[in-house]
Design a protein around this motif. Sequence first.
Motif, mmCIF file in Angstrom:
data_model
loop_
_atom_site.group_PDB
_atom_site.id
_atom_site.type_symbol
_atom_site.label_atom_id
_atom_site.label_comp_id
_atom_site.label_asym_id
_atom_site.label_seq_id
_atom_site.Cartn_x
_atom_site.Cartn_y
_atom_site.Cartn_z
ATOM 1 N N PHE A 72 2.501 -7.235 7.401
ATOM 2 C CA PHE A 72 2.977 -8.481 7.998
ATOM 3 C C PHE A 72 4.508 -8.460 8.039
ATOM 4 O O PHE A 72 5.155 -7.867 7.164
ATOM 5 C CB PHE A 72 2.504 -9.689 7.194
ATOM 6 C CG PHE A 72 1.059 -10.033 7.443
ATOM 7 C CD1 PHE A 72 0.693 -10.760 8.551
ATOM 8 C CD2 PHE A 72 0.072 -9.609 6.549
ATOM 9 C CE1 PHE A 72 -0.642 -11.084 8.788
ATOM 10 C CE2 PHE A 72 -1.261 -9.920 6.771
ATOM 11 C CZ PHE A 72 -1.625 -10.660 7.904
ATOM 12 N N LYS A 73 5.093 -9.116 9.049
ATOM 13 C CA LYS A 73 6.546 -9.094 9.166
ATOM 14 C C LYS A 73 7.178 -9.991 8.100
ATOM 15 O O LYS A 73 6.556 -10.954 7.637
ATOM 16 C CB LYS A 73 6.980 -9.517 10.567
ATOM 17 C CG LYS A 73 6.715 -10.955 10.941
ATOM 18 C CD LYS A 73 7.158 -11.198 12.385
ATOM 19 C CE LYS A 73 6.874 -12.638 12.816
ATOM 20 N NZ LYS A 73 7.261 -12.879 14.227
ATOM 21 N N PRO A 74 8.440 -9.691 7.729
ATOM 22 C CA PRO A 74 9.144 -10.547 6.762
ATOM 23 C C PRO A 74 9.253 -11.977 7.294
ATOM 24 O O PRO A 74 9.147 -12.226 8.506
ATOM 25 C CB PRO A 74 10.517 -9.894 6.647
ATOM 26 C CG PRO A 74 10.317 -8.491 7.114
ATOM 27 C CD PRO A 74 9.249 -8.557 8.167
ATOM 28 N N TYR A 95 13.503 -1.925 4.211
ATOM 29 C CA TYR A 95 13.605 -2.717 5.435
ATOM 30 C C TYR A 95 14.657 -2.113 6.359
ATOM 31 O O TYR A 95 15.695 -1.605 5.897
ATOM 32 C CB TYR A 95 13.989 -4.159 5.116
ATOM 33 C CG TYR A 95 12.981 -4.872 4.242
ATOM 34 C CD1 TYR A 95 11.921 -5.566 4.808
ATOM 35 C CD2 TYR A 95 13.080 -4.830 2.851
ATOM 36 C CE1 TYR A 95 10.986 -6.226 4.008
ATOM 37 C CE2 TYR A 95 12.154 -5.478 2.046
ATOM 38 C CZ TYR A 95 11.107 -6.169 2.626
ATOM 39 O OH TYR A 95 10.179 -6.803 1.832
ATOM 40 N N PRO A 125 6.998 -9.933 3.067
ATOM 41 C CA PRO A 125 5.803 -10.189 3.881
ATOM 42 C C PRO A 125 4.662 -10.763 3.043
ATOM 43 O O PRO A 125 4.531 -10.464 1.849
ATOM 44 C CB PRO A 125 5.451 -8.803 4.428
ATOM 45 C CG PRO A 125 6.741 -8.053 4.400
ATOM 46 C CD PRO A 125 7.470 -8.551 3.204
ATOM 47 N N ARG A 156 12.642 -5.625 9.856
ATOM 48 C CA ARG A 156 11.229 -5.267 9.742
ATOM 49 C C ARG A 156 11.014 -4.514 8.423
ATOM 50 O O ARG A 156 11.951 -3.897 7.885
ATOM 51 C CB ARG A 156 10.764 -4.390 10.904
ATOM 52 C CG ARG A 156 11.235 -2.955 10.789
ATOM 53 C CD ARG A 156 10.686 -2.074 11.883
ATOM 54 N NE ARG A 156 11.102 -0.670 11.681
ATOM 55 C CZ ARG A 156 10.920 0.276 12.574
ATOM 56 N NH1 ARG A 156 10.356 -0.013 13.751
ATOM 57 N NH2 ARG A 156 11.308 1.517 12.311
ATOM 58 N N SER A 199 6.009 -3.119 9.951
ATOM 59 C CA SER A 199 5.739 -4.475 10.434
ATOM 60 C C SER A 199 6.414 -4.700 11.778
ATOM 61 O O SER A 199 7.206 -3.888 12.251
ATOM 62 C CB SER A 199 6.269 -5.495 9.425
ATOM 63 O OG SER A 199 7.690 -5.575 9.489
ATOM 64 N N SER A 224 1.582 -9.092 0.179
ATOM 65 C CA SER A 224 2.211 -7.854 -0.300
ATOM 66 C C SER A 224 2.680 -7.986 -1.733
ATOM 67 O O SER A 224 3.603 -7.301 -2.155
ATOM 68 C CB SER A 224 3.380 -7.480 0.607
ATOM 69 O OG SER A 224 4.352 -8.514 0.594
#
Length: 547
Positions: free
Chosen positions: A39-41, A70, A60, A112, A122, A63
């Motif tokens: 999943f994206k931040p 990143y 994310p 990301r 992500s 997690s």
Amino acid sequence: MKKYMNSIVRNLLCVPALVLVIASCKKSEDVPTDPARIFKPGDLSVSASATTARLKWVQPILSTGKTFKYTVDFAKDSLFSTVAFTATSDSLNYTVTEENIAVRTKYFARVRANATADQPASKYIVSSGFTLSGTQLYAALRDNEIKENGVTLRFTPTVGLTSIVLTPTTGTSVTVALSVADAAAGLKVVSGLTGGIRYSAELFAGTKSKGLLSFTTLAATAYTVKLSPGDDLAAAIVNAANGAVIGLNPGTYDLSAASTFITQKTITLKSISGDPKNTLVKIKEIDIEGTGAGISLSGIEFDGAAGSALYFINFIGSQANNASAATYTNVSVDNCIVHNITTAFMRGNRGTNVKDHKIGNITVNNSIIYDAGVNGSSAYYAFHLDNMQFTNLTVTKSTLYNFGPGLVLASKTLAADVVPTITVSYCTLNGFGGNSKYAILDAAANPVNMTISNSILANTPKTGSVNAAALRATAAGITLSISNTDYFNLNSTGTTALTFAPATLTNTFTTALAWTALTTDFTLPAGSPLRSAGTGNTALGDPRWAY
């Protein structure tokens, strides 16, 4: 026959079973076999300052217990057509600096989570736009240091400053090198510019920007005639046509033998250097005579001592009859020094009847006026405009000291065509008042609006006493306000403080400075809160005293 029917039934029953088998096989083929994307931040925020911007984001979801690296990209557009700078971070934040991206330029950031051994990267989360404001070593420009063909740039003395790049709105940039001495002095005089052009001036230490400001050079002056000391200035004024511009080369000119009449025409008298300290005119007084008369004075020092001047500007109907009716144009005093005037800086009360004398705008800007009026005994205010209709009296970025018993008189009820507006802004007034007059304004029942802002008022009375009220204005529906202004030692007599009703006071201060009525240097002390108490954190008073 029965055997045949049983065969058909068995075949029909096999069809759904076959469909189920096929469907079951298809569903099995559609199930993803790759690991799920990270999943994206979340919650990406940016906090920018002059030279850095700190990005923060949230790990994310789903997690917990995992660590990621990143990727952080920076671009000048939110679509990231071209990435200007890329960095990596193994924490939930990153700080970008002026070493990485340009100051005074809008950027976007995206973040990301990078791929791991068992999960792909992500998607990106994109920030809102932000800008590094950049270091600002420049001091504010002084009006009188902006010329037609040059400018004086002042900045905080700093080791390592190397150049100034001047860029016109159209045309080619010019780089001016700074010497070690220039950097230490914090000053550079730039010449060779073009009149009437807007420039940006960026200050550099190597490739790093250390300041940026913009200015517009004065429009090139089309002089009707240029004079030098020894030329007959009085004759040039007499012979000048309406609209003439008389330029004075540096030196001393003498008009002290007789009054100078500007008769039914509007002219300009201007120093060619733009510096009042090198262009002096000795005067008796300047009389604005008759309908259509007006004057613009720029970049000149006027001394009334030799001519025992009673007034600097004196409005008359005619030489034969001072009181005859007249409608003047405008009067402007810009970047001038005026001193040694016995009675009043400006007299405008000679009409027989109210409104016999009318004028549009009276403007004093970026000027110093002193020793103008005998405080203890004179009945004449600095701007003695009683009986005269005026639209605007504007005094800005100027210093007045040791002047008359009060600042403005406009007390005759005129039923004027317009309600006059008096504006005093970024001014320093010191050592004034006397003869029991109103120190700031006497309008009585005459409708007058007055605004004083970003100024410093100090030390009344100069001699004798002044009225207990600093202002008198009783007309209905007018506006009187004093804001962002410091005042101290404003007394009627002794230690009895002046009152300011009916003016509205907003954000005023009573910070006392070490000034007396005899002070002539009004430089604000280093670290004084008055250096940033004005609108937009500007210094109070005439800006020249804040350097």
